[in-house]
Design an enzyme around this catalytic site. Structure first.
Site, PDB file in Angstrom:
ATOM      1  N   GLY A  40     -10.520   8.777  34.938  1.00 50.46           N
ATOM      2  CA  GLY A  40      -9.695   7.632  34.552  1.00 50.46           C
ATOM      3  C   GLY A  40     -10.503   6.374  34.325  1.00 50.46           C
ATOM      4  N   ALA A  41     -11.298   6.004  35.310  1.00 47.76           N
ATOM      5  CA  ALA A  41     -12.065   4.773  35.213  1.00 47.76           C
ATOM      6  C   ALA A  41     -13.073   4.720  36.346  1.00 47.76           C
ATOM      7  CB  ALA A  41     -11.144   3.562  35.299  1.00 47.76           C
ATOM      8  N   MET A  42     -13.997   3.757  36.264  1.00 40.19           N
ATOM      9  CA  MET A  42     -15.058   3.672  37.263  1.00 40.19           C
ATOM     10  C   MET A  42     -15.323   2.231  37.653  1.00 40.19           C
ATOM     11  SD  MET A  42     -17.126   5.293  39.157  1.00 40.19           S
ATOM     12  CE  MET A  42     -18.066   4.353  40.331  1.00 40.19           C
ATOM     13  N   GLU A  43     -15.402   2.019  38.974  1.00 43.67           N
ATOM     14  CA  GLU A  43     -15.437   0.679  39.558  1.00 43.67           C
ATOM     15  C   GLU A  43     -16.819   0.045  39.649  1.00 43.67           C
ATOM     16  OE1 GLU A  43     -14.770   3.576  41.299  1.00 43.67           O
ATOM     17  OE2 GLU A  43     -15.696   3.522  43.288  1.00 43.67           O
ATOM     18  N   ASN A  44     -17.754   0.370  38.766  1.00 49.37           N
ATOM     19  CA  ASN A  44     -19.089  -0.231  38.806  1.00 49.37           C
ATOM     20  C   ASN A  44     -19.017  -1.735  39.047  1.00 49.37           C
ATOM     21  OD1 ASN A  44     -19.929   2.367  37.609  1.00 49.37           O
ATOM     22  ND2 ASN A  44     -18.956   1.525  35.790  1.00 49.37           N
ATOM     23  N   GLU A 102     -11.556   6.073  48.533  1.00 48.45           N
ATOM     24  CA  GLU A 102     -10.525   6.501  47.584  1.00 48.45           C
ATOM     25  C   GLU A 102      -9.122   6.539  48.205  1.00 48.45           C
ATOM     26  OE1 GLU A 102     -11.011   6.265  44.646  1.00 48.45           O
ATOM     27  OE2 GLU A 102     -13.172   6.505  44.381  1.00 48.45           O
ATOM     28  N   HIS A 124      -6.422  -0.313  40.697  1.00 48.24           N
ATOM     29  CA  HIS A 124      -7.244   0.581  41.526  1.00 48.24           C
ATOM     30  C   HIS A 124      -8.729   0.201  41.443  1.00 48.24           C
ATOM     31  CE1 HIS A 124      -8.220   4.546  43.397  1.00 48.24           C
ATOM     32  NE2 HIS A 124      -9.324   4.403  42.676  1.00 48.24           N
ATOM     33  N   GLU A 125      -9.234   0.069  40.241  1.00 42.61           N
ATOM     34  CA  GLU A 125     -10.666  -0.237  40.089  1.00 42.61           C
ATOM     35  C   GLU A 125     -10.965  -1.630  40.614  1.00 42.61           C
ATOM     36  OE1 GLU A 125     -12.178   2.388  39.528  1.00 42.61           O
ATOM     37  OE2 GLU A 125     -10.476   3.472  38.702  1.00 42.61           O
ATOM     38  N   HIS A 162     -11.247  -1.640  44.342  1.00 40.49           N
ATOM     39  CA  HIS A 162     -12.493  -1.031  44.812  1.00 40.49           C
ATOM     40  C   HIS A 162     -13.572  -2.077  45.087  1.00 40.49           C
ATOM     41  CE1 HIS A 162     -12.257   3.266  45.062  1.00 40.49           C
ATOM     42  NE2 HIS A 162     -11.999   3.494  43.790  1.00 40.49           N
TER      43      HIS A 162
HETATM   44  N1  TRP Z   1     -14.495   6.291  41.564  1.00 41.26           N
HETATM   45  C1  TRP Z   1     -13.660   6.510  40.429  1.00 41.26           C
HETATM   46  C2  TRP Z   1     -12.272   6.024  40.797  1.00 41.26           C
HETATM   47  O1  TRP Z   1     -11.678   6.492  41.701  1.00 41.26           O
HETATM   48  C3  TRP Z   1     -13.518   7.896  40.004  1.00 41.26           C
HETATM   49  C4  TRP Z   1     -14.685   8.676  39.577  1.00 41.26           C
HETATM   50  C5  TRP Z   1     -15.426   9.509  40.310  1.00 41.26           C
HETATM   51  C6  TRP Z   1     -15.112   8.874  38.276  1.00 41.26           C
HETATM   52  N2  TRP Z   1     -16.298  10.217  39.538  1.00 41.26           N
HETATM   53  C7  TRP Z   1     -16.115   9.840  38.296  1.00 41.26           C
HETATM   54  C8  TRP Z   1     -14.732   8.313  37.085  1.00 41.26           C
HETATM   55  C9  TRP Z   1     -16.707  10.314  37.129  1.00 41.26           C
HETATM   56  C10 TRP Z   1     -15.338   8.757  35.936  1.00 41.26           C
HETATM   57  C11 TRP Z   1     -16.293   9.752  35.964  1.00 41.26           C
HETATM   58  O2  TRP Z   1     -11.754   5.148  40.231  1.00 41.26           O
HETATM   59 ZN    ZN Z   2     -11.116   5.194  43.066  1.00 42.99          ZN
END
Ligand code: TRP
Ligand code: ZN
Length: 851
Positions: A262-266, A321, A298-299, A302
């Protein structure tokens, strides 16, 4: 060949080196990106062990210690690591590697999404960028310089604040970023491309201005407004609810079309699947709008629960999570109807998480053994993890929960910690004993609650006995919310019971009549219940319980009973009271959105969860016949409500969304009756929003509507250039309820717009078929299973993460009848022999086929 050796939580050991600073330089190139990585390393254990850095799919160019090139015999390179022997205590290590973003179809590390470069490092993707101590407890300060062609890649982004930029020779330019917050490498991100940017700003509670920027593909700017509004709402909510403010001067979100999840919280630079950013009324449904807001939240959340306080090791994934899902669920509940939001959370849990917990990959929310970490981004870690946090919230109450969260940040800000650290903070702040509660982190499986009642008329006493069981597991600390409903004038009695023993009894006095029990208010624990209540009790709960979850659940229970009965007796006559219930729902004063949930039959997976070794076709027939019977009896009422809730002008406030949901659920009943099918064609023609259009197409696909092919052609022409909408088109094609489905599927896999390299597209076709078309997926011929396996064979080489998610319905074969179990097992065994499997699929197939 991959390394299939499992890793164990019990073997956790601190790293023997720490990394204070990382300076990265990326010279971007499609096939040969050069990465220069300068790290300041310090030995933390005086054991003289070598430094072992993780690295995969890397071409090593040079290694330097304190600016001196190492000789080839000073280090060793393998498929998975770089081993350096040195006796220095503190040194600068420089590593130069080359990587190939274009050929990276796994979408882990640095890859291309369309014309843009982007990264995905969680969980263990950074090791595909450079050699590193790729584990979350190694936290460093990152400085990142990105170099690329200025015309093609005007935007060069990374974490933190921009500290330098300038032009270089040959049309190249560079931008340098510095992130002041030490972080694990899984939170590193880089993006380079040409985008449209939506800019805004947010003033925090303490008066700091934060620049907000959302980067989307050119031409999509108008679809970013909802994401921006959602971001601002999230920022405000986290300040108000948890006192948490954003900490950098800039927050960036980039939307990309090629993304595994879905998405990533960098840190400071979220990368999103465009599905969870882009939305406008013509192309996005009400559910899409809801999901965009939830994922943005959500992101964003995080940033504190995940980034400021992160995980010590990946076994602790639920630390961030579970807690962050709980937070985003609470946010959604506050932004919309809390009752409906909760119902939807529970549906996901019951229909998918329970199945996972009963399947071969069952694991505690804190797993103890992992082969491929990507396989543990599961419904269990996320959704059950959120339920476990919710139970702590229930046991402590909102105020003490907040005190616990405050203590958690006071203790652990800037650190990498464990789930036990979290619970200890909650317990210490609240003085609630959570020792037994910790078992929720150790034990897999869905506990079963058995309920028995005893009413003593002579003494006016009501006794309630609860018994928990979950295989050989120890008793859990289970919060069980109850409501006792008695005579008409009395108010209900609500109470939170704490079940800690295997079996416990509670006595309630002064009941002149046996009260009716509404169990598990708000779904207070993620358990299955064994409790048969007479229809009239369920009907009473539906109208008299104060708890809206129990009202809804009672209706679902009633429907489940009759659907399961219809499986055994196809000619079953439904009782009049069931129709009365529907009439009452339709004419009650509950919100339209809530009514829509009440009118929605439990879905195939929710029902299958209540039946052992289910024959899927018999179940589907039962669902269809019950639905059709209800439609026949109540058609005039459905039609009336359909018309009453149809709006001519589009709006997307809560009320309008609820009415659309109610109208479309009414339509779903009408669509089962041939004399009302014309309503579908009419709605398709007049629809002025994607929710209505999609509802029509889905019904036309499942009800053999004669206008279906024309509608789909029309839709395809209209939307060919909009990938997210074409994903919907592929998903509907895959759910067509017709014997022609297999020919259709093979035509679709060679459709010019189909590609297994795009995860959204792959999921739209393959995932939709296996999840939304159970009748043909589970076809006794085995053709449905064969189709999925053929696609997995291809995906195994292209994108193991996506393959591994899509295999789920096959490995859960034990929930099906014996015939299908054998059918699937045989096919999977053959597949395993034929294919050189990725770690991801190997781990799941080994688990599924063991025993
Ligand atoms: N940490 C991300 C979230 O929960 C999810 C995530 C884990 C992710 N591995 C990933 C997203 C690989 C994209 C690709 O929002
Ligand atoms: Zn997450």
């Amino acid at each position: 060949m991959s390394d299939f050796t499992p890793r164990y939580l019990a073997d956790y050991c601190e790293a023997n080196f720490s990394i204070a600073t990382v300076e990265l330089t990326f010279a971007l190139d499609e096939y040969k990106t050069r990465v220069t990585n300068r790290m300041k390393l310090t030995r933390v254990k005086d054991d003289n062990q070598p430094l072992v850095l993780d690295g995969e799919h890397l071409t090593l160019v040079a290694v330097l210690i304190d600016d001196q090139a190492l000789n080839v015999d000073d280090y060793q390179v393998s498929d998975s690591c770089l081993t350096i022997s040195t006796d220095r205590k503190e040194f600068m290590l420089e590593i130069i590697t080359e990587i190939n973003p274009v050929e990276n179809t796994a979408l882990e590390g640095l890859f291309k999404s369309g014309d843009a470069y982007c990264t995905q490092c969680e969980a263990e993707g950074f090791r595909r960028i450079s050699y590193y101590l790729d584990r979350p407890d190694v936290m460093a300060t990152f400085t990142t310089k990105v170099i690329a062609d200025k015309v093609k890649f005007p935007y060069l982004l990374s974490n933190g604040n921009k500290v330098a930029e300038g032009d270089l020779a040959d049309g190249q330019h560079f931008v340098q970023w510095h992130d002041p917050f030490p972080k694990p490498c899984y939170l590193f991100a880089l993006v380079a491309g040409d985008f449209d940017v939506l800019s805004d700003n947010y003033r925090t509670g303490s008066g700091r201005d934060v620049a907000l920027e959302i980067f989307v593909d050119k031409g999509n700017l108008h679809k970013a407004d909802h994401a921006m509004a959602s971001l601002k709402h999230s920022m405000k909510w986290d300040e108000e609810t948890f006192g948490l403010e954003y900490d950098l001067d800039i927050y960036m979100i980039v939307a990309v079309d090629f993304f595994n999840m879905g998405a990533m919280e960098n840190k400071g630079l979220n990368v999103f699947n465009s599905k969870f950013v882009l939305a406008d009324e013509t192309s996005a449904t009400d559910v899409d709008y809801f999901n965009v807001e939830a994922v943005i939240a959500h992101e964003y959340f995080h940033n504190w629960t995940g980034n400021r306080v992160t995980c010590r090791d990946w076994f602790q994934l639920s630390l961030k999570e579970g807690l962050t899902v709980f937070r985003d669920q609470q946010f959604s509940a506050d932004m919309h109807s809390a009752a409906v939001t909760r119902i939807q959370n529970v549906r996901v849990l019951r229909s998918m998480q329970f199945a996972e917990d009963a399947g071969p990959m069952a694991h505690p929310i804190r797993p103890e053994k992992v082969i491929e970490m990507n396989n543990f981004y599961t419904l269990t870690v996320y959704e059950k993890g959120a339920e476990v946090i919710r139970m702590i919230h229930t046991l402590l109450g909102a105020e003490k929960f907040r005190q616990g969260i405050d203590l958690y940040f006071a203790r652990f800000d800037g650190m990498a910690v464990t789930c036990d650290d979290f619970i200890d903070a909650m317990a210490d702040a609240s003085s609630v004993d959570l020792n037994q509660f910790k078992r929720w982190y150790q034990q897999a499986g869905t506990p079963q609650l058995q309920v028995s009642e005893h009413y003593d008329a002579v003494n006016s006493q009501y006794q309630l006995t609860l018994e928990q069981s979950n295989g050989k597991n120890l008793p859990l600390h289970i919060p069980v919310g109850i409501e006792l409903i008695s005579g008409a004038e009395q108010t209900n009695h609500s109470q939170l019971l704490q079940l800690t023993k295997q079996k416990q009894t509670w006595t309630f006095s002064d009941y002149q009549q046996k009260p009716v029990l509404a169990l598990l208010t708000g779904f207070s624990a993620p358990v299955r219940t064994q409790f048969s209540q007479p229809d009239q009790d369920l009907q009473l709960i539906m109208t008299r319980a104060a708890d809206t979850f129990c009202r809804w659940d009672a209706g679902q229970k009633l429907l489940t009973t009759y659907i399961v009965q219809a499986m055994e007796q196809p000619a079953l006559n439904l009782p009049d009271n069931l129709f009365q219930v529907f009439e009452e729902i339709l004419t009650s004063d509950m919100s339209a959105a809530f009514k829509a949930e009440q009118l929605t039959l439990p879905n195939f997976s929710e029902l299958a969860d209540t039946i052992e070794e289910v024959d899927p076709i018999a179940l589907l027939n039962a669902i269809d016949s019950v639905k059709q019977r209800i439609a026949e009896v109540l058609a005039p009422l459905f039609l009336e409500q359909y018309q009453k809730n149809s709006a001519t002008v589009y709006a997307n406030d809560g009320d309008a969304i609820g009415k659309r949901a109610l109208k479309n659920i009414c339509l779903s009943y009408l669509a089962t009756l041939s004399e009302h099918q014309h309503v579908l064609a009419e709605q398709y023609q007049h629809a002025n929003n994607m929710t209505d259009t999609l509802a029509t197409l889905n019904l036309a696909a499942s009800q053999h509507h004669k206008g279906f092919a024309d509608m789909m052609n029309d839709f395809e022409h209209k939307w060919t250039d909009t990938p997210l909408v074409m994903d919907k088109w592929f998903a509907i094609q895959a759910s067509v309820n017709s014997d022609s489905i297999y020919d259709r599927l093979s035509a679709l896999t060679s459709h010019p717009l189909f590609s297994l390299k795009n995860p959204n597209r792959a999921r739209a076709l393959i995932g939709a078929f296996s999840q939304n078309n159970p009748r043909y997926f589970h076809c006794a011929s085995g053709r449905g299973y064969e189709f999925l396996i053929e696609q997995l064979r291809l995906l195994n080489d292209i994108n193991p993460q996506v393959a591994s998610r899509l295999i789920t319905p096959l490995i859960q074969f034990k929930s099906l009848d014996k015939g299908r179990q054998t059918l699937i097992k045989t096919k999977l065994e053959l597949f395993m022999q034929q294919v050189d499997l990725s770690k991801d699929l190997q781990e799941k197939l080994d688990a599924a086929l063991a025993s």
